[in-house]
Motif scaffolding. Structure first.
Motif, PDB file in Angstrom:
ATOM      1  N   PHE A  44       0.808  -1.220   0.000  1.00  0.00           N
ATOM      2  CA  PHE A  44       0.000   0.000   0.000  1.00  0.00           C
ATOM      3  C   PHE A  44       0.843   1.274   0.000  1.00  0.00           C
ATOM      4  O   PHE A  44       0.279   2.375   0.082  1.00  0.00           O
ATOM      5  N   LEU A  45       2.156   1.156  -0.102  1.00  0.00           N
ATOM      6  CA  LEU A  45       3.026   2.330  -0.037  1.00  0.00           C
ATOM      7  C   LEU A  45       2.667   3.363  -1.095  1.00  0.00           C
ATOM      8  O   LEU A  45       2.563   4.561  -0.797  1.00  0.00           O
ATOM      9  N   VAL A  46       2.484   2.927  -2.329  1.00  0.00           N
ATOM     10  CA  VAL A  46       2.186   3.860  -3.413  1.00  0.00           C
ATOM     11  C   VAL A  46       0.795   4.465  -3.241  1.00  0.00           C
ATOM     12  O   VAL A  46       0.562   5.617  -3.600  1.00  0.00           O
ATOM     13  N   VAL A  47      -0.120   3.700  -2.670  1.00  0.00           N
ATOM     14  CA  VAL A  47      -1.504   4.147  -2.529  1.00  0.00           C
ATOM     15  C   VAL A  47      -1.658   5.099  -1.354  1.00  0.00           C
ATOM     16  O   VAL A  47      -2.303   6.149  -1.462  1.00  0.00           O
ATOM     17  N   SER A  48      -1.056   4.759  -0.212  1.00  0.00           N
ATOM     18  CA  SER A  48      -1.268   5.546   1.006  1.00  0.00           C
ATOM     19  C   SER A  48      -0.051   5.430   1.918  1.00  0.00           C
ATOM     20  O   SER A  48       0.245   4.343   2.438  1.00  0.00           O
ATOM     21  N   TYR A  49       0.640   6.545   2.129  1.00  0.00           N
ATOM     22  CA  TYR A  49       1.786   6.560   3.040  1.00  0.00           C
ATOM     23  C   TYR A  49       1.323   6.305   4.469  1.00  0.00           C
ATOM     24  O   TYR A  49       2.028   5.665   5.250  1.00  0.00           O
ATOM     25  N   ALA A  50       0.141   6.787   4.825  1.00  0.00           N
ATOM     26  CA  ALA A  50      -0.383   6.567   6.173  1.00  0.00           C
ATOM     27  C   ALA A  50      -0.608   5.081   6.432  1.00  0.00           C
ATOM     28  O   ALA A  50      -0.325   4.576   7.529  1.00  0.00           O
ATOM     29  N   THR A  51      -1.120   4.359   5.427  1.00  0.00           N
ATOM     30  CA  THR A  51      -1.349   2.921   5.581  1.00  0.00           C
ATOM     31  C   THR A  51      -0.037   2.186   5.757  1.00  0.00           C
ATOM     32  O   THR A  51       0.079   1.267   6.590  1.00  0.00           O
ATOM     33  N   MET A  52       0.978   2.575   4.990  1.00  0.00           N
ATOM     34  CA  MET A  52       2.291   1.958   5.148  1.00  0.00           C
ATOM     35  C   MET A  52       2.819   2.181   6.564  1.00  0.00           C
ATOM     36  O   MET A  52       3.297   1.241   7.225  1.00  0.00           O
ATOM     37  N   THR A  53       2.716   3.416   7.066  1.00  0.00           N
ATOM     38  CA  THR A  53       3.190   3.720   8.411  1.00  0.00           C
ATOM     39  C   THR A  53       2.402   2.934   9.457  1.00  0.00           C
ATOM     40  O   THR A  53       2.971   2.492  10.469  1.00  0.00           O
ATOM     41  N   PHE A  54       1.116   2.758   9.230  1.00  0.00           N
ATOM     42  CA  PHE A  54       0.278   1.978  10.142  1.00  0.00           C
ATOM     43  C   PHE A  54       0.823   0.559  10.291  1.00  0.00           C
ATOM     44  O   PHE A  54       1.026   0.064  11.414  1.00  0.00           O
ATOM     45  N   PHE A  55       1.067  -0.118   9.186  1.00  0.00           N
ATOM     46  CA  PHE A  55       1.522  -1.504   9.260  1.00  0.00           C
ATOM     47  C   PHE A  55       2.943  -1.610   9.827  1.00  0.00           C
ATOM     48  O   PHE A  55       3.249  -2.569  10.548  1.00  0.00           O
ATOM     49  N   VAL A  56       3.800  -0.657   9.526  1.00  0.00           N
ATOM     50  CA  VAL A  56       5.144  -0.671  10.103  1.00  0.00           C
ATOM     51  C   VAL A  56       5.059  -0.514  11.620  1.00  0.00           C
ATOM     52  O   VAL A  56       5.796  -1.175  12.374  1.00  0.00           O
ATOM     53  N   SER A  57       4.154   0.340  12.095  1.00  0.00           N
ATOM     54  CA  SER A  57       3.980   0.517  13.543  1.00  0.00           C
ATOM     55  C   SER A  57       3.482  -0.768  14.193  1.00  0.00           C
ATOM     56  O   SER A  57       3.893  -1.110  15.312  1.00  0.00           O
ATOM     57  N   VAL A  58       2.604  -1.494  13.507  1.00  0.00           N
ATOM     58  CA  VAL A  58       2.133  -2.773  14.037  1.00  0.00           C
ATOM     59  C   VAL A  58       3.293  -3.767  14.122  1.00  0.00           C
ATOM     60  O   VAL A  58       3.429  -4.502  15.118  1.00  0.00           O
ATOM     61  N   VAL A  59       4.146  -3.799  13.090  1.00  0.00           N
ATOM     62  CA  VAL A  59       5.301  -4.696  13.100  1.00  0.00           C
ATOM     63  C   VAL A  59       6.206  -4.395  14.298  1.00  0.00           C
ATOM     64  O   VAL A  59       6.645  -5.312  15.012  1.00  0.00           O
ATOM     65  N   LEU A  60       6.488  -3.127  14.534  1.00  0.00           N
ATOM     66  CA  LEU A  60       7.350  -2.760  15.663  1.00  0.00           C
ATOM     67  C   LEU A  60       6.726  -3.185  16.994  1.00  0.00           C
ATOM     68  O   LEU A  60       7.428  -3.659  17.896  1.00  0.00           O
ATOM     69  N   SER A  61       5.423  -3.032  17.100  1.00  0.00           N
ATOM     70  CA  SER A  61       4.755  -3.461  18.331  1.00  0.00           C
ATOM     71  C   SER A  61       4.891  -4.967  18.523  1.00  0.00           C
ATOM     72  O   SER A  61       5.128  -5.448  19.646  1.00  0.00           O
ATOM     73  N   LEU A  62       4.745  -5.733  17.444  1.00  0.00           N
ATOM     74  CA  LEU A  62       4.905  -7.186  17.538  1.00  0.00           C
ATOM     75  C   LEU A  62       6.324  -7.562  17.940  1.00  0.00           C
ATOM     76  O   LEU A  62       6.530  -8.469  18.770  1.00  0.00           O
ATOM     77  N   LEU A  63       7.307  -6.871  17.388  1.00  0.00           N
ATOM     78  CA  LEU A  63       8.695  -7.167  17.735  1.00  0.00           C
ATOM     79  C   LEU A  63       8.994  -6.782  19.180  1.00  0.00           C
ATOM     80  O   LEU A  63       9.748  -7.481  19.878  1.00  0.00           O
ATOM     81  N   TYR A  64       8.414  -5.672  19.637  1.00  0.00           N
ATOM     82  CA  TYR A  64       8.598  -5.297  21.039  1.00  0.00           C
ATOM     83  C   TYR A  64       8.005  -6.361  21.964  1.00  0.00           C
ATOM     84  O   TYR A  64       8.555  -6.659  23.027  1.00  0.00           O
ATOM     85  N   SER A  65       6.868  -6.939  21.551  1.00  0.00           N
ATOM     86  CA  SER A  65       6.276  -8.005  22.372  1.00  0.00           C
ATOM     87  C   SER A  65       7.184  -9.230  22.396  1.00  0.00           C
ATOM     88  O   SER A  65       7.295  -9.909  23.423  1.00  0.00           O
ATOM     89  N   LEU A  66       7.838  -9.513  21.281  1.00  0.00           N
ATOM     90  CA  LEU A  66       8.768 -10.635  21.221  1.00  0.00           C
ATOM     91  C   LEU A  66       9.963 -10.403  22.130  1.00  0.00           C
ATOM     92  O   LEU A  66      10.471 -11.334  22.769  1.00  0.00           O
ATOM     93  N   MET A  67      10.412  -9.147  22.201  1.00  0.00           N
ATOM     94  CA  MET A  67      11.558  -8.795  23.039  1.00  0.00           C
ATOM     95  C   MET A  67      11.174  -8.608  24.499  1.00  0.00           C
ATOM     96  O   MET A  67      12.029  -8.431  25.358  1.00  0.00           O
TER      97      MET A  67
END
Length: 658
Positions: free
Chosen positions: A445-468
């Motif tokens: 969705f990067l080309v379609v919506s920068y906000a959507t891309m940032t949303f999913f990246v933030s979710v990924v970071l949250s998942l990795l923080y939970s792993l750590m």
């Protein structure tokens, strides 16, 4: 199989040539393979530091986005240089770890050089992005000097995997991509016809319906432009030879776009019979003929709409035949001769690259200061946000929009991330596949919506923080606050330091559009061939697309005196003129009119009008109330001559001055 076919049709209709799908798949595959190999080495051979995983992941993303060389050899060389530079940056960050103030100043210097390096072409852009992300990773994860070999391994591994994924697993294939893009064009035509069928059944054509059809035409134009990009055009073959299969495809794509536009334009005057449109969607020749026979004399306006529909059907069939005759060899590009001249550095504040480098460095510096005041450990997020909100923006309005999108995407991503991270509870067997899915969706969705891309990246970071085991609401709140600091710093600098006003960008876009239109008209005046004029019209299409993008920030809250409706109306006039220029370019080479000498006087008048539009430039978008009303007249597109197109170019230009 039916479900698979429907999914494929949906993807093609929404993602021409599967370009977004391929880019997201490349980045996801590179990250997954690189991380899995590093995990195997970590558990089976030698322990790998966390920084090696972080560097490999960040460079996998840049390897998929930033490396833009056209040849495989060029991509390989860029990756080698970028890895060497990247590891050097990590080493430098490691050496300066105990000298924080020096390290911060060096970081700002690297940001300056990375941004200015973009002026040296695609390789400069890629190396600059690798340098920035590598120093960012080194300063954030703080590897020790003895870990540098492991980091070099991680960086080299990610570059190797990215290269193999791009050249072997998911390679670029001009012939295949053209066929996919052409299929996407056909499906978007079907979508347009479906909407037309629904609207044709309504008793009254509303403004909402008009906008739906215009949006469908815009989406079709995107697919056509993408398909055309896979065919060598006049920019690389100044005089395409008539009869070339690739030239036939260019003409057919051009005609299909023109025919679809004609259907919409004429439908605004008289809607076609819904049964005929449905027969067109089904591609049922017998039913189409029966519907036409049943119509009889439906009136001149509806007759013209029906003729436009039949023209669209014929062009679609002709395009299918041209594609069937096409071979991969027809799409080979001539080897471009490149010189070895090296650009000399001439520092000047008139240099856009230098101004951009100063802007982004200053924004990063401001974000660094306020980010450090908020947190001594997480201030890097502020700098990252300030750096990225400037990427691929052309004006301060663009930058402000991107800052808002990044902040909004981070906010909603954190909310969802807290829930997702809490539910998975750090389970590695859930975190890794969910993270891979979110990475894929982010870059799809990067080309379609920068906000959507940032949303999913933030979710990924949250998942990795939970792993750590460090996921807390306080940590995610801190990330949001740091992101806001960086976004605000970037927007503030864009508005007050070397500001590129939206109006300035719009002036340049209008001037470029006028240059292309005047060039088309002058080429016709000079007796240019039909293929040359089609190439000119395609360039005008691209100029209009840039014009529409430049006008996008208008009408937002900080544009207090601008009315969005007026902006759309002004753009509609430029779009109409672009359309009629396409009609003129296609018809001027017909048997009835051999060249533009028959219209020398009219062409000179239109060129003069274009010059006046160039002088006024963006004023048309700001001076509310100057735009004339639409011309309500019968437009016999089936006349198949250039006179109507040229006349309507003049009418459209005159509407700007009524």
């Amino acid at each position: 199989m039916a479900l698979r076919s429907r999914v494929r049709d949906w993807l093609l209709a929404n993602d021409p040539a599967f370009s977004r799908l391929r880019q997201a798949s490349r980045i996801t595959a590179t990250i997954v393979v690189s991380v899995l190999i590093l995990m195997a080495v970590h558990y089976l051979v030698v322990p790998m530091p966390p920084a090696a995983f972080g560097l490999a992941a960040s460079l996998s993303i840049e390897g998929g986005l930033a490396v833009r060389d056209r040849t495989v050899a060029g991509q390989r060389l860029t990756r080698i240089i970028a890895v060497i530079v990247g590891v050097s940056m990590v080493g430098l960050a490691s050496l300066l770890e105990n000298h924080r103030y020096v390290s911060d100043v060096v970081f700002l210097l690297i940001i300056f050089l990375a941004v200015y390096g973009r002026s040296f072409g695609p390789r400069g852009f890629a190396v600059g992005m690798f340098a920035f992300m590598s120093y960012f990773t080194g300063a954030y994860l703080r590897p020790t000097v003895d870990q540098l070999p492991a980091l070099f391994f991680g960086a080299a591994l990610s570059a190797t995997v990215a290269h193999l994924v791009r050249t072997r697993l998911l390679p670029d294939d001009r012939y295949r991509d053209l066929l996919r893009a052409a299929a996407s064009v056909q499906r978007r035509v079907d979508q347009m016809l479906v909407q037309l069928s629904e609207i044709a059944r309504k008793p009254v054509l509303s403004e909402v319906d008009r906008q739906r059809l215009r949006s469908a035409e815009e989406r079709l134009k995107e697919a056509v432009l993408m398909a055309e990009s896979f065919v060598p055009t006049e920019s690389r073959r100044p005089e395409p030879e008539p009869g070339l299969a690739s030239a036939d495809v260019v003409v057919d794509l051009f005609d299909l776009h023109l025919a679809a536009e004609s259907v919409i334009v004429l439908s605004f005057q008289a809607m076609p019979p819904p049964p005929l449109v449905e027969a067109m969607i089904a591609r049922d020749g017998e039913k189409i003929d029966a519907e036409i026979a049943r119509l009889g004399d439906a009136g001149p306006r509806r007759d013209e709409t029906v003729k436009a529909l039949l023209w669209l059907r014929n062009v679609r069939q002709r395009l299918a035949r041209s594609l069937a005759n096409l071979t991969p060899a027809d799409l080979d590009e001539p080897t471009a001769s490149t010189g070895n001249a090296v650009a000399r550095w001439k520092p000047s504040l008139d240099d856009p690259a230098l101004k951009s480098a100063i802007q982004i460095t200053l924004a990063a510096g401001i974000a660094m200061v306020f980010g450090l005041m908020l947190s001594r450990e997480r201030w890097f997020w502020a700098v990252l946000a300030a750096f990225l909100v400037f990427t691929n923006t052309r004006s301060r309005g663009d930058t402000a929009i991107k800052a808002l999108q990044r902040s909004a995407g981070t906010l909603f991503g954190i909310v969802v991330g807290i829930v997702a991270g809490t539910l998975v509870g750090g389970n590695i067997y859930l975190v890794l596949p969910l993270s891979a899915l979110c990475i894929f969706l982010a870059f799809y969705f990067l080309v379609v919506s920068y906000a959507t891309m940032t949303f999913f990246v933030s979710v990924v970071l949250s998942l990795l923080y939970s792993l750590m085991g460090v996921l807390t609401p306080q940590l995610l709140q801190l990330r949001l606050e740091e992101t806001l600091i960086g976004s605000i710093a970037g927007a503030a600098v864009a508005f007050f330091v070397f500001p590129t006003r939206t109006r300035t960008t719009l002036d340049a876009a209008v001037a470029a559009w006028c240059t292309e239109l005047a060039g088309l008209l002058q080429a016709a005046r000079d007796g240019a061939s039909g293929l040359v004029l089609i190439g000119r019209s395609q360039a005008l299409d691209r100029a209009y697309r840039d014009l529409a993008a430049a006008a996008k920030p208008l009408g937002l809250p900080w544009q207090l005196v601008t009315r969005p409706g007026h902006v759309r109306q002004t753009l509609a006039i430029f779009l109409a003129c672009t359309y009629w220029a396409r009609v003129f370019a296609r018809r001027i080479g017909s048997d009835a009119v051999e060249d533009g000498s028959d219209f020398a006087g009219e062409l000179d008048e239109s060129i003069a009008r274009v010059g006046y539009v160039r002088e006024k430039a963006s004023s048309y978008f700001y001076e509310v109330g100057r735009i004339g009303a639409p011309v309500d007249r019968h437009l016999p597109i089936s006349r198949d001559d250039a006179e109507l197109g040229l006349e309507m170019i003049g009418v459209s230009l005159n509407r700007l001055h009524l």
